[in-house]
Design an enzyme around this catalytic site. Structure first.
Site, mmCIF file in Angstrom:
data_model
loop_
_atom_site.group_PDB
_atom_site.id
_atom_site.type_symbol
_atom_site.label_atom_id
_atom_site.label_comp_id
_atom_site.label_asym_id
_atom_site.label_seq_id
_atom_site.Cartn_x
_atom_site.Cartn_y
_atom_site.Cartn_z
ATOM 1 N N GLY A 239 -31.698 -16.114 12.953
ATOM 2 C CA GLY A 239 -32.397 -16.413 11.706
ATOM 3 C C GLY A 239 -33.605 -17.297 11.931
ATOM 4 N N GLY B 269 -35.570 -18.597 9.364
ATOM 5 C CA GLY B 269 -35.954 -19.200 8.095
ATOM 6 C C GLY B 269 -36.302 -20.664 8.274
ATOM 7 C CG PHE B 270 -37.317 -23.257 4.907
ATOM 8 C CD1 PHE B 270 -38.611 -23.725 5.048
ATOM 9 C CD2 PHE B 270 -37.006 -22.520 3.778
ATOM 10 C CE1 PHE B 270 -39.580 -23.466 4.108
ATOM 11 C CE2 PHE B 270 -37.962 -22.243 2.818
ATOM 12 C CZ PHE B 270 -39.253 -22.724 2.981
ATOM 13 C CB VAL C 221 -26.285 -10.537 14.495
ATOM 14 C CG1 VAL C 221 -24.957 -10.879 15.161
ATOM 15 C CG2 VAL C 221 -27.435 -11.199 15.239
ATOM 16 C CD GLU D 279 -39.656 -22.883 -9.451
ATOM 17 O OE1 GLU D 279 -39.961 -24.036 -9.084
ATOM 18 O OE2 GLU D 279 -39.219 -22.012 -8.676
ATOM 19 C CG ASP E 111 -29.618 -21.570 1.912
ATOM 20 O OD1 ASP E 111 -29.744 -22.801 1.823
ATOM 21 O OD2 ASP E 111 -30.410 -20.767 1.391
#
Length: 423
Positions: A12, A14-15, A81, A172, A301
């Site tokens: 991953g 991501g962040f 994966v 939002e 997460d």
């Protein structure tokens, strides 16, 4: 004799994963392999602006390889994966396999329907670019279908948008859809008045933005309602059908229902033989490691980190980024035989934008709202954008949208024969 490099495998980008990579970039002790099923790093907090046609996908995503070009010890592999052999320290993907000394699972999360999986087919989630473009397509096509029908009473189900979930994403989206329909595109149609569009935001809890103060929640609801958004709190959803949403006291007809109410661990995390919570997040110790395998770290997460806390840390980008940097430093400390210190999250606060010139931001005792919160939101989101080009293009898009009240990414790729118009 050259030193044998330890192999770190990061799943991953991501962040969380990106911070591991950056922290250990060009560290001669380590060889880092990144496996990701997408070829880009995504700035998720701005997904809703792609979904509502303010920004284009390229404004909030950057190819992973371009980020790591100068990192000589980092290798990027595109793959999904399929299995992890923890005993032999091997990961399988795309008919390939990679071994590791340290494994970092940063697989993120997916939309959770709290056991009501049939709702997935009747709603739109917002976790990736594909989701954002699906929402954008649905919104833009709904206006086109309403224009073709030309009668509001017959077309009103197309012009009613329902968002389920009163957290930052739901708030939002609701504010942005209201501004798009009531202001930005209102002069573009002839047979319908897009200003008659209805946006309903549904929250099961007693107030919006539960992680914020009550004053910020009340301010947010007031500003949304001024923008024409109907806010329903203490309204758990009982069912979602092909024609709308069923609540305890009413049924809301809508062709576009967006789910922003919950997340759970990724499909990979769900299937791994590791200790997990009810949301399929992997439970980790104070060092962000799995209890079963000390060489396996889980961050972002995908992780349930609750050591010494009254409740686990939330799945937000600041947590993911801090955990990524922490795990990278922890692995380095292990190799240097240094004592480990537990992970400690520094809460930098919360923020959510309501719409043009309105946002709420809380940094400890400092609370901003309205135009000051909005400028704070703009600044933070530009700072954390990855890549100079993305920062510039996003800023220019925001300035243009602010000055002209226009949305610049309103393209529909599908042809007209894919529309099914109901008269």
């Amino acid at each position: 004799m050259s030193q044998v490099k330890k192999k770190i495998l990061v799943i991953g980008a991501g962040f969380a994963g990106l911070q591991v990579i950056k922290t250990l970039a060009n560290n001669k002790r380590f060889e880092i392999t990144v496996v990701d099923k997408k070829n880009h790093h995504l700035f998720q907090p701005l997904l809703y602006q792609v979904a509502t046609a303010v920004l284009s996908p390229a404004d909030i995503a950057i190819p992973s390889r371009s980020i790591t070009t100068k990192y000589k010890n980092v290798k990027i592999l595109l793959g999904d994966v399929t299995a992890i052999d923890f005993n032999n320290r091997k990961v399988e993907f795309q008919n390939n396999s990679e071994s590791y000394d340290y494994l970092v699972l940063a697989t993120g999360a997916r939309t959770s329907y709290f056991g009501n999986n049939s709702w997935k087919e009747k709603t739109l989630g917002l976790k990736n670019l594909k989701d954002a473009l699906s929402i954008r397509r649905r919104i833009l096509l709904s206006f086109e279908q309403a224009e073709l029908i030309g009668n509001y009473e017959k077309a009103k189900s197309f012009m009613h948008y329902v968002i389920i979930g009163g957290g930052p994403t739901g708030v939002e989206l609701a504010g942005s859809i209201a501004e798009l329909s009531h202001n930005i595109i209102r002069k573009d149609f002839r047979n319908i008045d897009s200003g008659m569009t209805k946006v309903t935001l549904i929250e099961a809890g007693p107030r919006l933005l539960a992680a914020f103060s009550e004053k910020s929640s009340a301010f947010t609801q007031e500003k949304l309602e001024r923008r024409g958004v109907e806010v329903l709190t203490s309204s758990p959803v009982l069912d979602i059908t092909d024609t709308g949403v069923v609540l305890k006291d009413r049924t809301i007809e809508s062709k576009t229902v967006i789910w922003a109410a919950g997340v759970e661990g990724s499909e990979l995390a769900k299937n791994l033989p590791l200790n997990k919570d009810k949301a399929n997040r992997i439970i980790v110790d104070e060092f962000c490691r799995t209890t079963e395998y000390p060489e396996v770290f889980v961050i972002g997460d995908a992780a349930n980190y609750g050591k010494g806390l009254s409740k686990p840390l939330p799945g937000v980008s600041p947590v993911a980024m801090q955990q990524g940097r922490y795990v990278a430093k922890t692995i380095d400390s292990i190799e240097k035989n240094r004592p480990l210190t537990p992970f400690h999250y520094f809460d930098k606060g919360n923020m959510a934008t309501i719409g043009r010139t309105d946002a709420v931001a809380e940094f400890g005792k400092i609370r901003l709202k309205g135009i000051f919160g909005w400028f704070g939101w703009l600044f933070v989101h530009l700072v954390y954008q990855v890549g100079f080009k993305n920062k510039v293009s996003t800023l220019l898009s925001w300035v243009w949208s602010y000055l002209t009240f226009r949305a610049g990414s309103r393209l529909i790729q599908e042809e007209m024969d894919e529309l099914s118009v109901r008269s």
